[in-house]
Scaffold this motif. Structure first.
Motif, mmCIF file in Angstrom:
data_model
loop_
_atom_site.group_PDB
_atom_site.id
_atom_site.type_symbol
_atom_site.label_atom_id
_atom_site.label_comp_id
_atom_site.label_asym_id
_atom_site.label_seq_id
_atom_site.Cartn_x
_atom_site.Cartn_y
_atom_site.Cartn_z
ATOM 1 N N ASN A 7 4.161 -15.945 14.199
ATOM 2 C CA ASN A 7 3.678 -14.976 15.190
ATOM 3 C C ASN A 7 4.587 -13.755 15.282
ATOM 4 N N SER A 8 5.896 -13.969 15.193
ATOM 5 C CA SER A 8 6.826 -12.833 15.269
ATOM 6 C C SER A 8 6.675 -11.935 14.053
ATOM 7 N N LEU A 9 6.470 -12.534 12.881
ATOM 8 C CA LEU A 9 6.265 -11.729 11.670
ATOM 9 C C LEU A 9 4.943 -10.971 11.750
ATOM 10 N N THR A 10 3.903 -11.648 12.194
ATOM 11 C CA THR A 10 2.592 -11.014 12.299
ATOM 12 C C THR A 10 2.639 -9.810 13.238
ATOM 13 N N ALA A 11 3.336 -9.927 14.340
ATOM 14 C CA ALA A 11 3.427 -8.827 15.299
ATOM 15 C C ALA A 11 4.089 -7.605 14.675
ATOM 16 N N ILE A 12 5.124 -7.825 13.873
ATOM 17 C CA ILE A 12 5.813 -6.712 13.213
ATOM 18 C C ILE A 12 4.902 -6.048 12.184
ATOM 19 N N VAL A 13 4.168 -6.855 11.411
ATOM 20 C CA VAL A 13 3.256 -6.303 10.403
ATOM 21 C C VAL A 13 2.145 -5.496 11.072
ATOM 22 N N HIS A 103 12.668 -18.714 1.146
ATOM 23 C CA HIS A 103 13.857 -19.507 1.458
ATOM 24 C C HIS A 103 14.270 -20.210 0.183
ATOM 25 N N ASN A 104 15.415 -19.830 -0.372
ATOM 26 C CA ASN A 104 15.835 -20.295 -1.695
ATOM 27 C C ASN A 104 14.731 -19.988 -2.689
ATOM 28 N N ALA A 105 14.049 -20.986 -3.262
ATOM 29 C CA ALA A 105 13.020 -20.706 -4.264
ATOM 30 C C ALA A 105 11.603 -20.698 -3.708
ATOM 31 N N ASP A 106 11.424 -21.044 -2.433
ATOM 32 C CA ASP A 106 10.092 -21.262 -1.878
ATOM 33 C C ASP A 106 9.684 -20.180 -0.886
ATOM 34 N N ILE A 107 8.416 -19.819 -0.929
ATOM 35 C CA ILE A 107 7.847 -18.939 0.096
ATOM 36 C C ILE A 107 7.498 -19.795 1.310
ATOM 37 N N VAL A 108 8.008 -19.408 2.476
ATOM 38 C CA VAL A 108 7.782 -20.209 3.680
ATOM 39 C C VAL A 108 6.890 -19.509 4.704
ATOM 40 N N LEU A 109 6.795 -18.190 4.646
ATOM 41 C CA LEU A 109 5.894 -17.425 5.489
ATOM 42 C C LEU A 109 5.212 -16.362 4.639
ATOM 43 N N GLY A 110 3.946 -16.082 4.938
ATOM 44 C CA GLY A 110 3.247 -15.026 4.222
ATOM 45 C C GLY A 110 2.214 -14.355 5.102
ATOM 46 N N VAL A 111 2.203 -13.029 5.087
ATOM 47 C CA VAL A 111 1.211 -12.249 5.831
ATOM 48 C C VAL A 111 0.649 -11.178 4.917
ATOM 49 N N VAL A 112 -0.669 -11.071 4.874
ATOM 50 C CA VAL A 112 -1.378 -10.016 4.146
ATOM 51 C C VAL A 112 -2.360 -9.388 5.129
ATOM 52 N N TYR A 113 -2.130 -8.134 5.463
ATOM 53 C CA TYR A 113 -2.928 -7.466 6.499
ATOM 54 C C TYR A 113 -3.652 -6.266 5.901
ATOM 55 N N LEU A 114 -4.991 -6.291 5.995
ATOM 56 C CA LEU A 114 -5.835 -5.186 5.565
ATOM 57 C C LEU A 114 -6.315 -4.452 6.815
ATOM 58 N N PRO A 115 -5.584 -3.459 7.291
ATOM 59 C CA PRO A 115 -5.952 -2.829 8.564
ATOM 60 C C PRO A 115 -7.283 -2.102 8.516
ATOM 61 N N MET A 116 -7.637 -1.512 7.366
ATOM 62 C CA MET A 116 -8.904 -0.789 7.271
ATOM 63 C C MET A 116 -10.094 -1.731 7.324
ATOM 64 N N ALA A 117 -9.887 -2.991 6.920
ATOM 65 C CA ALA A 117 -10.948 -3.998 6.958
ATOM 66 C C ALA A 117 -10.867 -4.866 8.207
ATOM 67 N N GLY A 118 -9.763 -4.763 8.952
ATOM 68 C CA GLY A 118 -9.585 -5.582 10.143
ATOM 69 C C GLY A 118 -9.376 -7.043 9.835
ATOM 70 N N GLU A 119 -8.706 -7.348 8.688
ATOM 71 C CA GLU A 119 -8.507 -8.727 8.278
ATOM 72 C C GLU A 119 -7.018 -9.019 8.114
ATOM 73 N N LEU A 120 -6.536 -10.001 8.864
ATOM 74 C CA LEU A 120 -5.136 -10.402 8.788
ATOM 75 C C LEU A 120 -5.069 -11.857 8.315
ATOM 76 N N PHE A 121 -4.581 -12.026 7.095
ATOM 77 C CA PHE A 121 -4.389 -13.352 6.508
ATOM 78 C C PHE A 121 -2.933 -13.768 6.723
ATOM 79 N N SER A 122 -2.720 -15.049 7.007
ATOM 80 C CA SER A 122 -1.354 -15.514 7.228
ATOM 81 C C SER A 122 -1.240 -16.986 6.867
#
Length: 258
Positions: A7-13, A103-122
């Motif tokens: 949620n904290s990452l999403t808010a920043i994005v 984190h080390n070799a692994d992705i632990v959080l991911g956010v992809v936000y398309l503001p023009m389409a109004g779609e936030l993937f997380s």
């Protein structure tokens, strides 16, 4: 060191997206007409780096713009300020802010936000994938009814021949092909069941890092061109699919041509 919340990452994005939502921006060419950067790319990246440093002090950064490549830390933010800059510069909605936390070799959080389409993937590792707060999953379609997202290598046109052969061979076996012009949105479309297959010959880690977690947390499969796990500190080809069997079929086509 505790991991930030999704949620904290999403808010920043979401806050950073305001810097994209303007009709006034400058365009510079990095390597001819194919590879451009806008003033919005730089503004979004600068904002994200400042805010994410506050969120997780001591973390490293791997970013597309301004040659930021520091992966020596336990935690590293991998950022594409605007994936699909060419789309963005032309007012096409398939463009996204992409942020992953490694984190080390692994992705632990991911956010992809398309503001023009109004779609936030997380996605958060081990906790599922989401679109605008709704849980998403890959489709169950077989290969013959699959749609593949792909692209010719615009930055490396010397590989256009082999990519065309892979696309042609896949097209003969699947339902159809789509080219939206941005890696992360296309991978998210696989994650949510709009499409089932993805192939691209050569990408940078900021193109696929955030979306790769969204794919796997939605039940999909994603690897490099040889079927090995993705490495997030160097360029790589990418194959993704909604199922292991569809991934194996696509990977076999790719291996025959590369």
């Amino acid at each position: 060191m505790s991991i930030p919340t999704l949620n904290s990452l999403t808010a920043i994005v979401e806050e950073a997206a305001a810097l994209m939502q303007t009709d006034v921006f400058e365009i510079s060419h990095k390597e001819g007409f194919s590879n451009i950067v806008t003033s919005s790319d730089v503004a979004v990246q600068d904002f994200l780096c400042a805010k994410l440093t506050e969120l997780l002090p001591g973390s490293g950064f791997l970013c597309e713009e301004e040659d930021m490549w520091d992966t020596s830390h336990e935690y590293t933010w991998i950022i594409d300020p605007i994936d699909g800059t060419a789309n963005y510069s032309r007012g096409i909605a398939q463009c996204a802010i992409c942020v992953a936390l490694k984190h080390n070799a692994d992705i632990v959080l991911g956010v992809v936000y398309l503001p023009m389409a109004g779609e936030l993937f997380s996605a958060e590792r081990g906790k599922g994938a989401w679109l605008n707060g709704r849980r998403i999953n890959v489709s169950g379609r077989p290969f013959a009814d699959s749609v593949m997202c792909t692209a010719l290598p615009v930055y490396h046109k010397e590989y256009a021949g082999v990519c065309s052969e892979i696309i042609r061979k896949t097209f003969s076996k699947c339902n159809d092909i789509r080219r939206f012009g941005a890696c992360a949105p296309e991978l998210c479309y696989v994650a949510m069941g709009r499409c089932e297959l993805y192939f691209e010959y050569l990408l940078s880690p900021w193109d696929f890092a955030a979306a790769s977690l969204i794919v796997t947390e939605a039940g999909g499969t994603i690897t490099d061109l040889h079927g090995k796990p993705l490495t997030f500190t160097r360029p790589s080809g990418v194959i993704a699919a909604n199922s292991h069997s569809n991934h194996a079929t696509l990977a076999d086509i790719v291996k025959q041509k590369i």
